[in-house]
Design a protein around this motif. Structure first.
Motif, short mmCIF file in Angstrom:
data_model
loop_
_atom_site.label_atom_id
_atom_site.label_comp_id
_atom_site.label_asym_id
_atom_site.label_seq_id
_atom_site.Cartn_x
_atom_site.Cartn_y
_atom_site.Cartn_z
N CYS A 107 0.83 -1.21 0.00
CA CYS A 107 0.00 0.00 0.00
C CYS A 107 0.87 1.25 0.00
CB CYS A 107 -0.94 0.00 1.21
SG CYS A 107 -2.32 -1.15 1.08
N TRP A 108 1.92 1.24 0.83
CA TRP A 108 2.81 2.41 0.84
C TRP A 108 3.55 2.53 -0.48
CZ3 TRP A 108 1.31 5.83 3.80
CH2 TRP A 108 0.95 5.64 5.13
N ALA A 109 3.92 1.41 -1.09
CA ALA A 109 4.62 1.47 -2.38
C ALA A 109 3.74 2.10 -3.45
CB ALA A 109 5.03 0.06 -2.81
N THR A 116 10.85 -0.23 -3.08
CA THR A 116 12.02 -0.63 -2.30
C THR A 116 11.76 -0.42 -0.81
OG1 THR A 116 13.47 -0.02 -4.13
CG2 THR A 116 14.49 -0.28 -1.97
N VAL A 117 12.02 -1.47 -0.01
CA VAL A 117 11.81 -1.43 1.44
C VAL A 117 13.16 -1.64 2.11
CG1 VAL A 117 10.65 -2.48 3.41
CG2 VAL A 117 9.50 -2.40 1.17
N ALA A 118 13.59 -0.68 2.91
CA ALA A 118 14.84 -0.80 3.65
C ALA A 118 14.55 -1.45 5.00
CB ALA A 118 15.47 0.58 3.85
N LEU A 119 15.34 -2.47 5.34
CA LEU A 119 15.12 -3.18 6.59
C LEU A 119 16.42 -3.80 7.08
CD1 LEU A 119 15.18 -5.93 4.94
CD2 LEU A 119 12.71 -6.01 5.24
N HIS A 120 16.36 -4.45 8.22
CA HIS A 120 17.52 -5.11 8.79
C HIS A 120 17.66 -6.50 8.17
CE1 HIS A 120 20.31 -6.80 11.72
NE2 HIS A 120 20.46 -5.60 12.25
N ALA A 121 18.90 -6.98 8.03
CA ALA A 121 19.13 -8.31 7.46
C ALA A 121 18.51 -9.41 8.31
CB ALA A 121 20.62 -8.55 7.30
N LEU A 122 18.29 -9.15 9.61
CA LEU A 122 17.68 -10.14 10.50
C LEU A 122 16.19 -9.93 10.68
CD1 LEU A 122 20.38 -10.39 13.33
CD2 LEU A 122 19.97 -12.00 11.46
N ALA A 123 15.61 -9.00 9.94
CA ALA A 123 14.17 -8.75 10.07
C ALA A 123 13.38 -10.00 9.70
CB ALA A 123 13.76 -7.58 9.18
N HIS A 124 12.24 -10.16 10.32
CA HIS A 124 11.43 -11.37 10.14
C HIS A 124 11.15 -11.69 8.67
CE1 HIS A 124 8.09 -14.22 10.61
NE2 HIS A 124 8.56 -14.44 11.82
N PRO A 125 10.75 -10.72 7.84
CA PRO A 125 10.49 -11.06 6.43
C PRO A 125 11.71 -11.58 5.70
CG PRO A 125 9.48 -8.96 6.99
CD PRO A 125 10.37 -9.33 8.13
N GLU A 126 12.90 -11.17 6.10
CA GLU A 126 14.12 -11.61 5.45
C GLU A 126 14.52 -13.02 5.87
OE1 GLU A 126 16.47 -9.48 3.05
OE2 GLU A 126 14.30 -9.63 2.84
N VAL A 127 14.17 -13.41 7.09
CA VAL A 127 14.68 -14.66 7.65
C VAL A 127 13.62 -15.77 7.66
CG1 VAL A 127 15.72 -15.73 9.71
CG2 VAL A 127 16.29 -13.37 9.10
N PRO A 162 18.02 4.80 -3.13
CA PRO A 162 16.72 5.28 -2.65
C PRO A 162 15.85 4.14 -2.12
CG PRO A 162 17.18 6.07 -4.87
CD PRO A 162 18.18 5.00 -4.59
N PHE A 163 14.95 4.46 -1.23
CA PHE A 163 13.93 3.51 -0.79
C PHE A 163 12.68 4.29 -0.42
CE2 PHE A 163 16.81 4.32 2.83
CZ PHE A 163 15.93 4.78 3.81
N GLY A 164 11.55 3.64 -0.61
CA GLY A 164 10.28 4.31 -0.34
C GLY A 164 9.76 4.11 1.06
N ALA A 165 10.21 3.02 1.72
CA ALA A 165 9.73 2.72 3.07
C ALA A 165 10.87 2.16 3.91
CB ALA A 165 8.58 1.73 3.02
#
Length: 404
Positions: A107-109, A116-127, A162-165
């Motif tokens: 929705c934000w995209a 593009t979503v910036a997050l941590h490498a250990l974030a739940h969606p990544e792992v 760049p990233f949008g969120a």
């Protein structure tokens, strides 16, 4: 004279995987038989145990009201309560957090024009979500850092593309349920705003952060454009999640919930359990966090007194009511010792599984809940001493020495 019968052939030794399966069953039985526990994992509970969360549901909602259908009734009541607790304009119920976060970020995209979503490498969606962001929702995750802490304002501000969120998991479970300070969090959010990015909180365990931040939930949630919360992690519910934020955003998320198959016919058991968690568990979470710090200190004292050559309680002072314990043994050795100690003493010091992050290392997650409030520091030290004695026996049997 009749010939003696042939001897029975020796049974083949169990494979490591067979041993783990059998140990899981032993752990489940030890969990149920334990007279004392720091915290009991709902994953090891019986159906009867879990249904008990619905006892007294008539105190939470008028059970003579019509049953919910496709999100009305008691579901709408839960959504209103969540929005009120978080201080947002609206909230929408989801069957899973995985679905809620994909929809939030798509929705934000659509609004920012940037997937593009910036997050941590250990974030739940990544792992833990099998690349669902990219495979299902067409999002493009980029990793701000791999360090075992939340991203810093400088890392957000200076990121090379760049990233949008910006998505922040609060607390970051796989790094040890860690949180920044509230001031650091505010600076990270401000850095994202400088880049004209929206901010989304993966708040699966946001409920338990108020003690560390020293701020009420609306002030914490108010930093973000949208927030996801879970009902079965901190709150001991049967499942479910909510997405909270501005009313137009929530309305858009409702439409996508239907498209993703999340508009379920009836959800009253899960929703009543969520209401029970908000009523019964949410007010107690700060107390759990404070006692987790007492337990963590006693664990360190007990392990040091037992003479283990190395161990780590992480964070040293827990940020929430959950934290990690690291020991210098293979996970199978520690897991066997933990089960044996629980079986022999009917004291459940460790309710969760042990994992191996590397050779000769094992770690588990410790959670302190209502039952754990009864444990004094002396109780913890006594249980640790008994566990370490069993651990040494298992290490010697496995030829692993004393963890040195």
């Amino acid at each position: 004279m009749a010939a003696a019968p042939d001897p029975e052939p020796e049974a083949a030794p169990e494979s490591p995987e067979e041993q783990r399966v059998r140990r899981y069953e032993r752990r489940r039985h030890a969990h149920r038989a334990a007279r004392r526990a720091l915290g009991r994992s709902t994953a090891l509970s019986s159906l009867r145990d879990r249904l008990a969360v619905l006892h007294g549901a008539d105190d939470l909602y008028d059970l003579d009201e019509p049953v919910d259908m496709y999100g009305n009734g008691v579901v709408a009541a839960l959504e209103e309560k969540v929005a009120e607790l978080l201080g947002t304009e609206a909230a929408v119920f989801f069957p899973t957090g995985t679905m809620a976060q994909q929809i939030a970020l798509r929705c934000w995209a659509a609004r920012t024009g940037d997937r593009t979503v910036a997050l941590h490498a250990l974030a739940h969606p990544e792992v833990h979500e099998r690349n669902a962001f990219s495979e299902v929702s067409g999002l493009r995750p980029v990793r701000l850092t791999r360090e075992p802490r939340l991203p810093t304002a400088a890392e957000v501000r200076d990121f090379e593309e760049p990233f949008g969120a910006l998505m922040l998991e609060l607390p970051l479970r796989d790094a040890g349920f860690v949180l920044p300070s509230f001031e650091e969090l505010t600076e990270v959010v401000a850095a994202a705003r400088e880049r004209e990015a929206v901010v989304h909180f993966d708040g699966a365990r946001l409920w338990e952060t108020t003690e560390h931040f020293g701020r009420p939930l609306p002030e914490i949630a108010g930093l973000a454009d949208s927030v996801y919360v879970s009902f079965y992690k901190s709150l001991n519910g049967l499942g479910g999640a909510a997405l909270a934020g501005p009313a137009p955003f929530v309305d858009q998320a409702r439409s996508w919930r239907h498209r993703y198959g999340g508009l379920v016919f009836q959800q009253f058991p899960t929703v009543l359990a969520a209401l029970a968690g908000l009523e019964r568990e949410l007010p107690r979470l700060p107390e759990y966090v404070r006692h987790a710090r007492v337990v963590a200190a006693a664990l360190r004292e007990g392990l040091a007194s037992a003479g283990l050559p190395w161990f780590r309680v992480h964070p040293e002072v827990p940020h929430t009511h959950e934290f990690q314990l690291w020991l210098p043994y293979e996970a199978d050795i520690v897991a066997e010792a933990a089960v044996r100690h629980a079986e022999e003493t009917r004291t459940l010091l460790f309710s969760r599984s042990w994992d191996t992050p590397g050779p000769g290392l094992a770690y588990t997650e410790i959670e302190v809940r209502a039952e754990g409030l009864e444990w004094t520091p002396a109780d913890v030290r006594t249980a640790v001493a008994g566990f370490v004695a069993v651990l040494r026996e298992e290490a010697e049997r496995a030829g692993a020495g004393d963890g040195r």
